[in-house]
Design a protein around this motif. Structure first.
Motif, PDB file in Angstrom:
ATOM      1  N   ILE A 322      50.324  42.979  45.230  1.00 56.11           N
ATOM      2  CA  ILE A 322      50.971  43.360  44.176  1.00 56.11           C
ATOM      3  C   ILE A 322      50.184  43.934  42.995  1.00 56.11           C
ATOM      4  CG2 ILE A 322      52.710  41.483  44.547  1.00 56.11           C
ATOM      5  CD1 ILE A 322      51.262  39.662  42.577  1.00 56.11           C
ATOM      6  N   CYS A 324      47.529  43.476  41.396  1.00 57.60           N
ATOM      7  CA  CYS A 324      47.318  42.700  40.040  1.00 57.60           C
ATOM      8  C   CYS A 324      45.558  42.789  39.745  1.00 57.60           C
ATOM      9  CB  CYS A 324      47.294  41.037  40.320  1.00 57.60           C
ATOM     10  SG  CYS A 324      46.124  40.464  41.661  1.00 57.60           S
ATOM     11  N   MET A 350      40.968  45.988  47.273  1.00 57.13           N
ATOM     12  CA  MET A 350      42.196  46.423  47.503  1.00 57.13           C
ATOM     13  C   MET A 350      42.107  48.110  47.830  1.00 57.13           C
ATOM     14  SD  MET A 350      43.471  48.145  44.436  1.00 57.13           S
ATOM     15  CE  MET A 350      44.957  47.869  43.970  1.00 57.13           C
TER      16      MET A 350
HETATM   17  S1  SF4 Z   1      44.699  42.532  47.102  1.00 52.71           S
HETATM   18 FE1  SF4 Z   1      43.801  42.319  45.295  1.00 52.71          FE
HETATM   19  S2  SF4 Z   1      45.312  43.670  43.847  1.00 52.71           S
HETATM   20 FE2  SF4 Z   1      46.309  42.920  45.579  1.00 52.71          FE
HETATM   21  S3  SF4 Z   1      47.421  41.383  45.266  1.00 52.71           S
HETATM   22 FE3  SF4 Z   1      45.560  40.723  46.236  1.00 52.71          FE
HETATM   23  S4  SF4 Z   1      44.183  40.399  44.570  1.00 52.71           S
HETATM   24 FE4  SF4 Z   1      45.614  41.552  43.812  1.00 52.71          FE
END
Ligand code: SF4
Lengths: 405, 325
Positions: A322, A324, A350
């Motif tokens: 998402i 974040c 990410m």
């Molecule tokens: S992958 Fe990283 S940016 Fe994506 S939801 Fe998980 S913690 Fe958040």
């Protein structure tokens, strides 16, 4: 146009330039220091947020397993609320669709959007003869600096106060004293952008979530710029990547709240829900579109590799994300490099998966080799994106010893 | 000048194929430490060291050299040259001179572990022929096919000798043998325990001297903390030995990496991460307890002279009634 290819050596060279750039390092250290630790406090005070995150994760899995179905459903729902939906397979298609709506010689206000960044939209519209203003403070500053966003929710994390003053003076001729404090800088930007909001023909936003059942766009923010971008100009265009779809408005709202909380912003100052253009039927009960808000709402759903990824045994896991940005804050490599590592648009843990999906597996594989595999990102992700497994798979693509895509 | 990951990877791969070790050194390095220690030749558990502590002095000199290459203008060229040297002259200049201080340290850790196992009354044995490297680096770098081949060889040998239970002594080997081998080696069946887990089950049999031993700050290795759930054991042991265990802000499940995994690809970056960590740790105590050879090497490299980075086994032996100083 837009994104560029990247190789391991180029990426590492860029990282090393960042490591030896003292101003960059100082900005990053202060930013990370201020941000770290905030997250745990939020979760300690609001343990119920974890339950919400679990609901969001479940909904995400459902959508990813049947992405095309939810795209169709969302298009239909958008039409029902008098928004105009579009589906773009590629970045190029998305840019062309937006340009057709926008035309030339317009003033456009943007509210920070990663997918707009991904498809190179701002540059493209500028090159096509439009005046484009980013209104998120961080994004506004990094655009002036000509650099890239260094974090998903805190793009100017590497810029110091002094640098901000210098940029505003040099690039915009704004008068600020050497020792201007944060409040003064923000005030100057606010004054400057007010005028742009007032004369803007079009506002372009992203979307934190899109409810497939109601066609509602959900946007969460602290600055208040999104309200102006999406509410003031006569035309609003939302550019939303398809993994932002949720089965219902209820869960779309939950997703926006979870995103804000894991980004360290809880409670969020504003939560916006936009279901089609503004309207009134106060005069003789006749419905008129375009009351105080926009008359037209266009929603461009961007695929750019996501539908294919939803069928991929490894990369589909990244679609749960998402955005974040929490995994970035916690990553020991990211804490040294910010988004200099991870890809041309997305960065950090990410960033690997997103680069693989939106740019190419080969490019992401080059970058993956610098991951420590320490698993800290896995530990903090609210929706359990299997980050280190995705990156390990990318390493296998780099060495040529893994299962083929 | 940055290093080219492909050069480093092919260096590791060819060494593994030739020697079964990631560096061009003789296999005897793995078991030399055991000479003269009179270790038991039979018992319930095979002590499988995995060789990481023994490789440490060589890794140390390699990383130092790689860092120099990285800092030089003609890095890529120099490394290619170095590779040639390494192949032609048995052990190249890069690793031929193991760091002496680190070698003594590694020997001391290995000896300390055997002292602790004996003291706790754990039935174990050591067989130099069976000891070897787990292949962790191959796996970590995504060389999964080479890793699988290596893992199968390791297991075949152990299986032929009827080994059913092993004791591991570092988080990398523990993770490989316990969690990764079962996924890649058909028919794999080994009970794998970290020596810390076994010792913690028998803390009462370890006779520590009374009184306080002062504060130590614990640095959890990522693999123990997040992948193998070895968290309580080191704390229990250190406390039993009289240490006041201090938790840094980033500890337990959220522990912070020492930078080790990229030490051979990007030594400057790795060092930055280690410095970041040591800065934090030294705020809590001047003694940092490590549970992993790689963590030790990386943190030790950047620690200021008034900070002692030391393996948990040494800290524990120092407090034994029979061995303590
Ligand atoms: S992958 Fe990283 S940016 Fe994506 S939801 Fe998980 S913690 Fe958040």
């Amino acid at each position: 146009m837009g994104v560029k290819q990247i190789t391991y050596k180029e990426a590492l060279e860029e990282i090393y330039r960042g490591l030896s750039d003292e101003e960059f390092q100082r900005g990053l250290r202060i930013g990370v220091g201020n941000a770290e630790g905030k997250f745990l406090k939020i979760l300690e005070a609001h343990p119920e947020l974890r339950e919400l995150a679990a609901l969001v994760e479940d909904a995400k899995k459902k959508v990813i397993a049947n992405l095309e179905h939810y795209i169709d459903m969302a298009m239909e729902s958008l039409r029902k609320v008098h928004a105009k939906p579009y589906f773009a397979h590629t970045a190029e298609e998305a840019r062309e669709i937006v340009l057709k709506i926008v035309g030339r010689g317009k003033t456009i206000v943007f509210s920070k959007s990663m997918v707009a960044e991904e498809i190179g939209l701002q540059h493209f519209l500028e090159e096509s003869g439009n005046e484009v203003w980013e209104t998120d403070t961080g994004e506004f500053l990094i655009r002036l600096a000509g650099s890239k966003p260094m974090h998903t929710t805190a793009p100017a994390i590497h810029l110091s106060r002094q640098k901000a003053i210098e940029l505003l003076r040099k690039k915009l001729g704004i008068k600020l004293p050497d020792n201007a404090m944060h409040e003064e800088i923000v005030g100057a930007i606010r004054r400057f952008l007010r005028e742009k909001f007032a004369k803007a023909d079009i506002g372009i936003s992203g979307g934190n979530a899109l409810a497939a059942d109601t066609g509602s766009i959900v946007l969460v923010e602290n600055e208040g710029n999104i309200r102006l971008v999406t509410g003031y100009p006569p035309v609003h265009i939302a550019v939303i990547s398809v993994e932002k779809l949720f089965p219902s408005l209820q869960i779309a709202l939950a997703a926006a709240i979870v995103q804000a909380a894991w980004a360290g912003l809880y409670p969020p100052t504003y939560l916006n829900v936009i279901s089609g253009p503004s309207s009134t039927s106060d005069i003789e009960r006749k419905r008129v579109y375009g009351a105080h808000g926009p008359q037209e709402v266009h929603v461009v759903l961007v695929d750019n590799g996501r539908v294919a990824a939803s069928k991929h045994p490894v990369l589909s896991g990244q679609l749960k994300c998402i955005k974040c940005g929490r995994c970035q804050w916690e990553c020991p490599v990211w804490q040294q490099t910010a988004n200099l590592w991870g890809g041309p648009v997305y960065g950090g843990p990410m960033g690997m998966g997103w680069t693989a999906i939106t740019l190419g597996i080969k490019e992401a594989a080059e970058l993956s080799m610098l991951c420590l595999g320490c698993g800290r990102c896995d530990e903090v992700c609210p929706v359990h994106v299997p980050l280190s497994s995705i990156i390990h798979w990318l390493k296998q693509q780099y060495t040529g010893e893994g299962e083929k895509e | 000048m940055v290093l080219d990951a492909r050069d480093v990877i092919s260096m590791i791969k060819s060494n593994m194929e030739e020697k079964g070790l990631p560096l061009p050194i003789d296999k005897s390095v793995i078991y030399e430490w055991s000479k003269g220690l009179d270790l038991p030749k039979s018992g319930d558990y095979l002590l499988y060291t995995g060789g990481l502590y023994q490789l440490l002095p060589y890794i140390e000199s390699l990383v130092n050299q790689l860092e120099k290459v990285e800092k030089s203008k003609a890095g890529g060229l120099a490394l290619r040259f170095a590779k040639k040297v390494m192949k032609i002259v048995d052990v190249s200049k890069l690793v031929s001179k193991p760091d002496k201080e680190v070698k003594e340290y590694a020997d001391k850790v290995l000896k300390s572990i055997t002292i602790l196992l004996k003291e706790a009354g754990i039935s174990f044995y050591y067989d130099p022929e069976l000891d070897g490297y787990s292949g962790a680096l191959l796996y970590d770098m995504g060389l999964v096919k080479s890793f699988k081949r290596h893992a199968e060889n390791v297991y075949r040998l152990l299986n032929e000798k009827g080994v059913k239970r092993v004791i591991t002594i570092d988080p990398h080997t523990t993770h490989m043998l316990r969690s990764v081998y079962p996924k890649v080696v058909p028919g794999y069946n080994l009970e794998v325990k970290s020596y810390l887990e076994l010792l913690a089950e028998r803390t009462d049999s370890l006779r520590f001297r009374g009184g306080s031993a002062g504060p130590v700050v614990i640095h959890d290795p990522c693999l123990y903390a997040r992948f193998e759930n070895v968290l309580e054991e080191p704390r229990k042991l250190l406390s039993a030995a009289g240490y006041e265990v201090r938790e840094p802000r980033r500890s337990g499940k959220l522990t912070y990496c020492c930078g080790g995994p990229v030490e051979s690809l990007a030594p400057t970056l790795s060092k930055k991460i280690a410095s970041n960590r040591i800065e934090e740790l030294k705020e809590y105590a001047s003694t940092v307890a490590t549970l992993c050879p790689i963590c030790f090497a990386n943190l030790h490299r950047v620690a200021p002279s008034n900070v002692r980075v030391v393996d948990i086994s040494i800290l524990l032996v120092e407090r034994l009634e029979t061995h303590g100083s």
